[in-house]
Each structure stands twice: as C-alpha cells, then as structure tokens.
Write a protein that holds these residues in place. Structure first.
Motif, mmCIF file in Angstrom:
data_model
loop_
_atom_site.group_PDB
_atom_site.id
_atom_site.type_symbol
_atom_site.label_atom_id
_atom_site.label_comp_id
_atom_site.label_asym_id
_atom_site.label_seq_id
_atom_site.Cartn_x
_atom_site.Cartn_y
_atom_site.Cartn_z
ATOM 1 N N VAL A 1 1.282 -3.543 -8.103
ATOM 2 C CA VAL A 1 2.400 -2.725 -7.927
ATOM 3 C C VAL A 1 3.318 -2.193 -9.486
ATOM 4 C CG1 VAL A 1 5.091 -2.392 -7.366
ATOM 5 C CG2 VAL A 1 3.425 -3.898 -6.121
ATOM 6 N N MET A 2 3.057 -0.927 -10.118
ATOM 7 C CA MET A 2 3.155 -0.186 -11.373
ATOM 8 C C MET A 2 4.581 0.171 -11.210
ATOM 9 S SD MET A 2 0.534 -1.047 -12.529
ATOM 10 C CE MET A 2 -0.556 -0.301 -13.677
ATOM 11 N N HIS A 3 5.778 -0.277 -11.368
ATOM 12 C CA HIS A 3 7.330 -0.296 -11.956
ATOM 13 C C HIS A 3 7.736 0.661 -12.870
ATOM 14 C CE1 HIS A 3 11.121 -0.058 -10.327
ATOM 15 N NE2 HIS A 3 11.863 -0.770 -10.059
ATOM 16 N N ILE B 1 0.710 -1.066 0.367
ATOM 17 C CA ILE B 1 -0.068 0.199 -0.194
ATOM 18 C C ILE B 1 0.909 0.848 0.199
ATOM 19 C CG2 ILE B 1 -0.453 0.090 2.505
ATOM 20 C CD1 ILE B 1 -3.316 1.628 0.312
ATOM 21 N N GLN B 2 2.454 1.702 0.836
ATOM 22 C CA GLN B 2 2.705 2.317 0.782
ATOM 23 C C GLN B 2 3.740 2.504 -0.894
ATOM 24 O OE1 GLN B 2 3.877 4.510 3.678
ATOM 25 N NE2 GLN B 2 3.794 5.595 1.777
ATOM 26 N N LEU B 3 3.685 2.068 -1.548
ATOM 27 C CA LEU B 3 4.080 2.055 -2.896
ATOM 28 C C LEU B 3 3.350 2.532 -3.330
ATOM 29 C CD1 LEU B 3 6.127 -1.736 -3.855
ATOM 30 C CD2 LEU B 3 7.008 0.261 -3.230
ATOM 31 N N GLU C 1 3.373 6.411 -5.391
ATOM 32 C CA GLU C 1 2.900 6.795 -6.914
ATOM 33 C C GLU C 1 1.903 7.399 -7.127
ATOM 34 O OE1 GLU C 1 0.318 4.471 -10.397
ATOM 35 O OE2 GLU C 1 1.582 3.122 -8.960
ATOM 36 N N ALA C 2 1.130 7.783 -6.187
ATOM 37 C CA ALA C 2 -0.189 8.990 -5.739
ATOM 38 C C ALA C 2 0.707 9.911 -5.771
ATOM 39 C CB ALA C 2 -1.260 8.866 -5.103
ATOM 40 N N ARG C 3 1.393 9.648 -4.850
ATOM 41 C CA ARG C 3 1.864 11.027 -4.069
ATOM 42 C C ARG C 3 3.128 12.226 -4.920
ATOM 43 N NH1 ARG C 3 4.656 9.971 -0.351
ATOM 44 N NH2 ARG C 3 2.915 10.328 2.198
ATOM 45 N N ASP C 4 3.462 11.632 -5.928
ATOM 46 C CA ASP C 4 4.720 11.835 -6.840
ATOM 47 C C ASP C 4 3.759 11.932 -7.996
ATOM 48 O OD1 ASP C 4 6.715 10.594 -5.414
ATOM 49 O OD2 ASP C 4 6.673 9.538 -5.906
ATOM 50 N N LEU D 1 0.657 6.133 -12.643
ATOM 51 C CA LEU D 1 -0.627 7.893 -12.651
ATOM 52 C C LEU D 1 -0.317 9.136 -12.758
ATOM 53 C CD1 LEU D 1 -3.207 8.233 -11.722
ATOM 54 C CD2 LEU D 1 -2.105 9.253 -9.673
ATOM 55 N N LYS D 2 1.367 8.771 -12.989
ATOM 56 C CA LYS D 2 2.549 9.975 -13.618
ATOM 57 C C LYS D 2 1.712 10.590 -15.036
ATOM 58 C CE LYS D 2 4.558 14.836 -12.929
ATOM 59 N NZ LYS D 2 4.561 15.057 -14.985
#
Length: 290
Positions: free
Chosen positions: A136-138, A39-41, A45-48, A144-145
């Motif tokens: 997990v989208m690496h 969930i942190q990953l 991603e969302a914050r970035d 998302l960005k």
C-alpha cells in the motif's frame, strides 16, 4: 512521445500464508485497511494515474475479487430502498466500467515473473503498469501518478524505489542509481536480495513498475531464480541490456500489507487521517496506549 499506458496488471494469486487462518477462505487482497480492501486501494491508485483497463492474475479461491469489481444488484436495490444514497454512490464510484476488467489464471505458484507472464495476451504489445497490491503506497499524488509523470518525459521502463536501512537490503530487490534529477535517476544495476556488502545501494524495489512489452519475452527465457521461482527482477536485468530503466524515489509511505505489522500500521495511519473517524480513533488509541 512515449506510448500511453492504459493497462495495469495486478498479481493476486498468492496464498496469503502469513495471514492464516484469516486467509483460509478469503483472499489476502480482500483484507481491509479501515473499510477498503487492499486490492481496492491499488485499483484506486491506478485509476487516479489514468489506467483504463485492470488486469487481475488470479488463482483458485479468488473469485470474490472478481465479485468485488462487479455489480451487486441485491445489495444496490436494498440500499436504494432504504435511502442509503451515500453508500450507493460510493459503491458506484468504485466500480470499473463494463469491459474495463480482465481476469486470467496463474494455475501454479511459480513466482511474480510467471504471474506477470500470464497476462501477456491481455496486455499485448503495449507498455503497462504493474502494481503489487500487498504494498500500500500512501501518497498524494499517488505513487503510480508520480511515476507516470517521469515516464511521460523519459519513456522506457520505470521502478518505484525507497530507502531502507542497510542491514535490511538482503530482503529485497535492490537497484544502483546514477544521474539523479529531482527524485528520478537512471538505474545502472539491479540485484535480487543481495548481501549487504554486495548491494549497489540501499534503494529497494517497492512494488510499482512501468514495463515495456518486451519483458514478456525475457520472462519466457528466464530460469527459476531465488526461491525456485521465476523472478521479475531477473527478467528486468536481462531487459536492461537493450532498454533504459529509471527509478523514482517516490514521495510517500509504503505499508507492506503482506506483513502483520505493516498491515496494522496501514490501518492506524489511514484511520487517523480520516475526518469521519480520525478524532474518535485518536482518542481510542490514546486510551489503549495509556
């Protein structure tokens, strides 16, 4: 200009039955990829991507997720007293600001569409992002960005997609594509888990969405679909009659951490690229495989 997207919804009410007994008492979203919970990953991603408000749709026995995104005074005091400034700074960096998280309950497991609908009053009349933490989208920049860059040009509703072998399309939601420009396109059809001969393409919906608030009204009208659940794909198909949908074939790799092989693959891939442990892990992996 499209309305800015500041809120993201994270459905985290699932039972995690594929990871029992590990998930008997611990949420599957708290399983770690190396040393970061899944969930942190997703939140990173969302914050970035510019998200400022994180909305979690939870269920019973998920309170540890709320605790994870809260201050831990005893732990912080202990780290401070022991001079562990680097670990303390890492914790503080990951912590959302006061008022930036909201938690709501999905009392019954009625499907992804229903989970999203449970966030309707918190999201309100705003476009929002939807991230499935299992996926997990690496990628760099993050998935998302990449979607936000397209949204700022097109507006409307967006879905991240990826290609899969044709023999696997029956496992996923699949979209039809036209009018490609770079890695983005217009979606001209959508179907949930089609047989191979009925699939419009081999581009699957991969766990990241940008949606307009009208999706909540479509979910509310939706009858149970595949698996007897309220499917977000069915609601999006209804919304397509009135609004534009586009897709992004994002540049990166998806690891399905709801699946044991995908979860182990994510751990290996992300560990190998870590400068602090990568070389030692590579040597250990070589020894295991020899």
């Amino acid at each position: 200009m499209p309305r800015p997207i500041k809120k993201a919804v994270f459905p985290v009410a699932g039972l995690g039955t594929r990871f029992l007994p590990a998930t008997k008492a611990m949420p599957k979203e708290m399983l770690t990829v190396v040393d970061r919970p899944v969930i942190q990953l997703a939140v990173d991603e969302a914050r970035d991507a510019g998200i400022e408000h994180f909305v979690f749709v939870t269920g019973r026995n998920k309170s540890v997720i709320e605790d994870h995104f809260d201050k831990q005074y005893e732990l912080e005091d202990t780290l401070r007293a022991r001079g562990k400034s680097e670990a303390l700074a890492e914790l503080e960096k990951d912590l959302p600001g006061a008022g930036q998280t909201s938690f709501t309950r999905q009392q019954e497991p009625k499907g992804l569409g229903h989970a999203v609908w449970c966030a309707r009053d918190i999201v309100g009349d705003e476009p929002f992002a939807l991230l499935l933490p299992d996926m997990v989208m690496h990628a760099r920049p993050g998935c998302l960005k990449q979607m936000m860059d397209v949204y700022n040009q097109r507006g409307g509703n967006g879905i991240a997609v990826e290609e899969v072998p044709w023999e696997h399309v029956h496992r996923y939601g699949v979209v039809g594509a036209k009018d490609w420009k770079d890695n983005a396109f217009t979606i001209d059809g959508m179907v949930e888990k089609p047989p191979r001969d009925k699939a419009p393409s081999n581009l699957i919906i991969s766990g990241r969405y940008i949606l307009q608030p009208e999706i909540f009204g479509e979910i509310e009208k939706q009858k149970p679909g595949a698996g007897g659940e309220i499917q977000i794909t069915d609601a999006m198909i209804r919304l397509m009659a009135a609004q534009d949908f586009w897709g992004v074939k994002y540049k990166g790799t998806t690891y399905d951490c709801g699946d044991k092989v995908g979860f182990l693959s994510a751990n290996v891939a992300l560990a190998l690229e870590r400068p602090d442990i990568g070389p030692d892990f590579r040597a250990a992996l070589k020894k295991i495989l020899s």
